[in-house]
Design a protein around this motif. Structure first.
Motif, PDB file in Angstrom:
ATOM      1  N   GLU A 311    -115.594  50.595  -6.660  1.00  0.00           N
ATOM      2  CA  GLU A 311    -116.053  50.495  -8.050  1.00  0.00           C
ATOM      3  C   GLU A 311    -114.901  50.719  -9.026  1.00  0.00           C
ATOM      4  O   GLU A 311    -114.786  50.015 -10.037  1.00  0.00           O
ATOM      5  N   ARG A 312    -114.059  51.708  -8.746  1.00  0.00           N
ATOM      6  CA  ARG A 312    -112.927  51.969  -9.626  1.00  0.00           C
ATOM      7  C   ARG A 312    -111.927  50.807  -9.599  1.00  0.00           C
ATOM      8  O   ARG A 312    -111.288  50.509 -10.619  1.00  0.00           O
ATOM      9  N   ALA A 345    -108.109  54.805 -13.575  1.00  0.00           N
ATOM     10  CA  ALA A 345    -108.928  54.341 -12.455  1.00  0.00           C
ATOM     11  C   ALA A 345    -108.100  54.189 -11.193  1.00  0.00           C
ATOM     12  O   ALA A 345    -108.550  54.530 -10.084  1.00  0.00           O
ATOM     13  N   GLN A 348    -107.564  57.477  -9.495  1.00  0.00           N
ATOM     14  CA  GLN A 348    -108.738  57.938  -8.762  1.00  0.00           C
ATOM     15  C   GLN A 348    -108.924  57.186  -7.453  1.00  0.00           C
ATOM     16  O   GLN A 348    -109.316  57.768  -6.438  1.00  0.00           O
ATOM     17  N   VAL A 349    -108.635  55.903  -7.449  1.00  0.00           N
ATOM     18  CA  VAL A 349    -108.717  55.140  -6.195  1.00  0.00           C
ATOM     19  C   VAL A 349    -107.757  55.727  -5.162  1.00  0.00           C
ATOM     20  O   VAL A 349    -108.118  55.901  -3.984  1.00  0.00           O
ATOM     21  N   ALA A 450    -113.007  63.041  -8.929  1.00  0.00           N
ATOM     22  CA  ALA A 450    -113.687  61.755  -9.107  1.00  0.00           C
ATOM     23  C   ALA A 450    -114.917  61.859  -9.997  1.00  0.00           C
ATOM     24  O   ALA A 450    -115.518  60.835 -10.338  1.00  0.00           O
ATOM     25  N   ALA A 517    -116.673  55.123 -15.117  1.00  0.00           N
ATOM     26  CA  ALA A 517    -115.394  55.612 -15.645  1.00  0.00           C
ATOM     27  C   ALA A 517    -115.580  56.856 -16.497  1.00  0.00           C
ATOM     28  O   ALA A 517    -114.745  57.760 -16.478  1.00  0.00           O
ATOM     29  N   GLY A 520    -116.262  59.719 -14.161  1.00  0.00           N
ATOM     30  CA  GLY A 520    -115.030  60.125 -13.494  1.00  0.00           C
ATOM     31  C   GLY A 520    -113.989  60.724 -14.415  1.00  0.00           C
ATOM     32  O   GLY A 520    -112.938  61.171 -13.941  1.00  0.00           O
ATOM     33  N   VAL A 522    -112.222  59.068 -16.539  1.00  0.00           N
ATOM     34  CA  VAL A 522    -111.209  58.072 -16.905  1.00  0.00           C
ATOM     35  C   VAL A 522    -111.311  57.764 -18.388  1.00  0.00           C
ATOM     36  O   VAL A 522    -110.301  57.685 -19.104  1.00  0.00           O
TER      37      VAL A 522
END
Length: 561
Positions: A311-312, A345, A348-349, A450, A517, A520, A522
């Motif tokens: 998703e990210r 993002a 985070q991935v 996350a 986002a 998370g 972001v």
């Protein structure tokens, strides 16, 4: 109307103080007892007795009336003492009246000055009321910094610490992209500022942890906890100011808003993005492999991380494309905004994928450590406390990390054998305890990272304490500290999951795209577009790359210094 001069002002009438009036009344009422009237001037005077003594007329009258000598002596003493007592009482009342009048005059003067000084503040808005709870819950923390409801003070301190932690996290992320572009030497000063802020935030987490849990509903906190909460607010503001002071110079280094730095920054971000795209597929296969080899509980800590990473990636793809498009159209400000969202993002991935690959290696290491851990535990507490666990492991697939956790807990809490020797340098329990604690802390860190937009202060305090105990365990070779660190990390993970569930209940599923986002961290939230992306800096500057929404509050503590 002009103000009259002091000479023309009408002087107010001075009222006689009440104590003075009471004294005068007492004098009038008791006058016969000590000041004979004019008619008494003709009363008999003292005469000489037969034995040559001078006898007062009053005594001679009493003797003639048949009053005994002892009673006549007492009456004579009373005649002398009563005026003295009454005169003393009058003096005390008069003195008290004078002191009271002086104090009243001084108090009026001070009150007038205080009211004049407080006049500009009279129009200030009142403190917001605390909703719910009883009278003790609404107890106000009276300190030199203002009158703040205790529940509100707790909330402000927690919000300030969460914001400071997020600022450090976001600053460290963007610093990584700048270092990849310019090299470590160019960002050395910024890295030093981030490390200092990170150290201070860890110290504040430890301070709040040592202060204990907030008091139960209806229980007033002690002055010590109130002082701790104010200290948390002050230190979080200091962290924010330190990062805010570096933001302008950091922006000059990256040169995103003026357009000159966007192409190179986009190149760095796209390179990382392409590398992670390939790793997500490999991590998915790795997760399936460890799920088939070990018990289902072994992969629970990373369950869903591959899907979240995908998703990210979708969100990062969209923002990278928009950044390049707006840059080509001559809008470097919008290009920088979308680039920062994509960088967040991408970071985070990387954390999510690293978490899956790390767990695979940790499970293999734990599986190999199980036999040595059992032997060390047998030597310390005997086989009986561990017989059931040993039989469970012999049956087949297990969760190696959980097995080590239970072995360490039994070996460090059960009564040791009389012949057991103190653990030495080659004791297998210590590395097993450290491995388990490190895995739990890392898994909790990945989950919090996350879902930063939803995780509150309780989970973060426990996670920070777990890291602190783990560091001390390694330094002092203390398996008990490692065991406790593991327990705190697992608590942090559970509390973080509760926060995320509550967030989703309030705001909906928040899966991919903008909603994910914001969840998370972001994007900072605040509108349909998700608000601005987080950037290097403190609370006053981290949202400077604005959006179509209003800017966020710059002081999460909410109390003016």
């Amino acid at each position: 109307m002009p103000t009259p001069s002091p000479s023309t002002r009408t002087r107010p009438h001075r009222h006689t103080p009440l104590p003075a009036r009471a004294a005068a009344l007492l004098l009038l009422l008791t006058a016969p007892a000590w000041s004979p009237p004019a008619a008494a001037a003709t009363a008999p005077v003292a005469v000489a007795a037969a034995d040559g003594r001078v006898e007062p007329a009053d005594d001679r009258a009493r003797r003639s009336a048949g009053i005994p000598a002892e009673a006549r002596a007492a009456a004579s003493v009373a005649d002398v003492a009563l005026p003295v007592v009454i005169g003393g009482a009058v003096g005390v009342l008069a003195g008290y009246g004078y002191v009271r009048r002086t104090r009243r005059s001084r108090t009026r003067t001070l009150r007038t000055g205080a009211e004049s000084a407080a006049a500009p503040a009279a129009s200030a808005p009142p403190e917001p009321a605390v909703q719910g709870g009883g009278a003790l819950t609404r107890l106000r923390a009276r300190t030199g910094r203002g009158d703040v409801p205790v529940l509100e003070l707790e909330a402000r301190a927690g919000a300030a610490l969460v914001a400071a932690d997020d600022c450090v996290h976001t600053s460290r992320e963007e610093l990584g992209f700048a270092e990849a572009r310019f090299g470590a030497a160019a960002v050395q000063g910024f890295a030093r500022a981030v490390r200092g802020a990170e150290t201070e935030v860890a110290a504040v987490f430890a301070l709040l942890h040592d202060a204990g849990e907030p008091p139960a509903e209806g229980t007033p906190p002690g002055p010590g906890r109130i002082a701790v909460l104010h200290d948390v607010l002050d230190r979080c503001r200091a962290v924010g100011r330190r990062l805010d002071a570096e933001a302008e110079e950091f922006d000059r280094l990256r040169a995103l808003e003026d357009g000159t730095g966007v192409p190179e920054a986009l190149t760095v971000a796209e390179q990382r993005f392409r590398a992670l795209t390939g790793r997500v597929g490999a991590s998915e296969a790795n997760l399936a492999a460890i799920g088939a080899r070990y018990a289902p509980s072994a992969v629970m800590t990373v369950s869903g991380q591959v899907e979240l990473a995908k998703e990210r990636l979708v969100f990062a793809t969209s923002r990278l494309n928009r950044s390049r498009q707006t840059g080509d159209l001559g809008d470097p400000v919008a290009a920088a905004l979308h680039l920062r969202a994509a960088e967040g993002a991408i970071s985070q991935v990387a954390a999510l994928v690293n978490g899956v690959d790390r767990l695979s290696a940790e499970l293999a290491e734990a599986d190999e450590a199980i036999p040595q851990a059992f032997e060390a535990a047998f030597a310390r507490v005997g086989k009986e406390p561990l017989a059931a666990l040993r039989a469970e492991v012999d049956k087949g697939a297990c969760d190696p990390l959980d097995v080590l956790r239970r072995v360490v807990r039994t070996a460090t809490t059960a009564v040791p054998l009389p012949e057991a020797e103190p653990p030495g340098e080659d004791d297998a329990l210590f590395p097993a305890a450290v491995l388990v604690a490190r895995c739990s802390a890392a898994a909790a860190e990945d989950y919090v990272g996350a879902h930063r937009g939803a995780v509150g202060v309780r989970a973060r305090v426990r996670l920070a304490e777990a890291h602190r105990l783990l560091g001390r365990a390694v330094q002092e070779r203390a398996p008990e500290d490692a065991r406790d660190a593991d327990g705190l990390a697992r608590q942090a993970r559970r509390l973080a999951e509760e926060d995320v569930r509550a967030y989703r209940d309030a705001y909906g599923p928040r899966g991919g795209g903008v909603g994910g986002a914001v969840l998370g961290g972001v994007l900072l939230g605040g509108g349909a577009d998700g608000g601005p992306p987080g950037s290097f800096g403190g609370p006053a500057t981290r949202g400077r790359r604005g959006s179509t929404t209003a800017p966020r509050e710059t002081d999460p503590g909410g109390i003016t210094p």
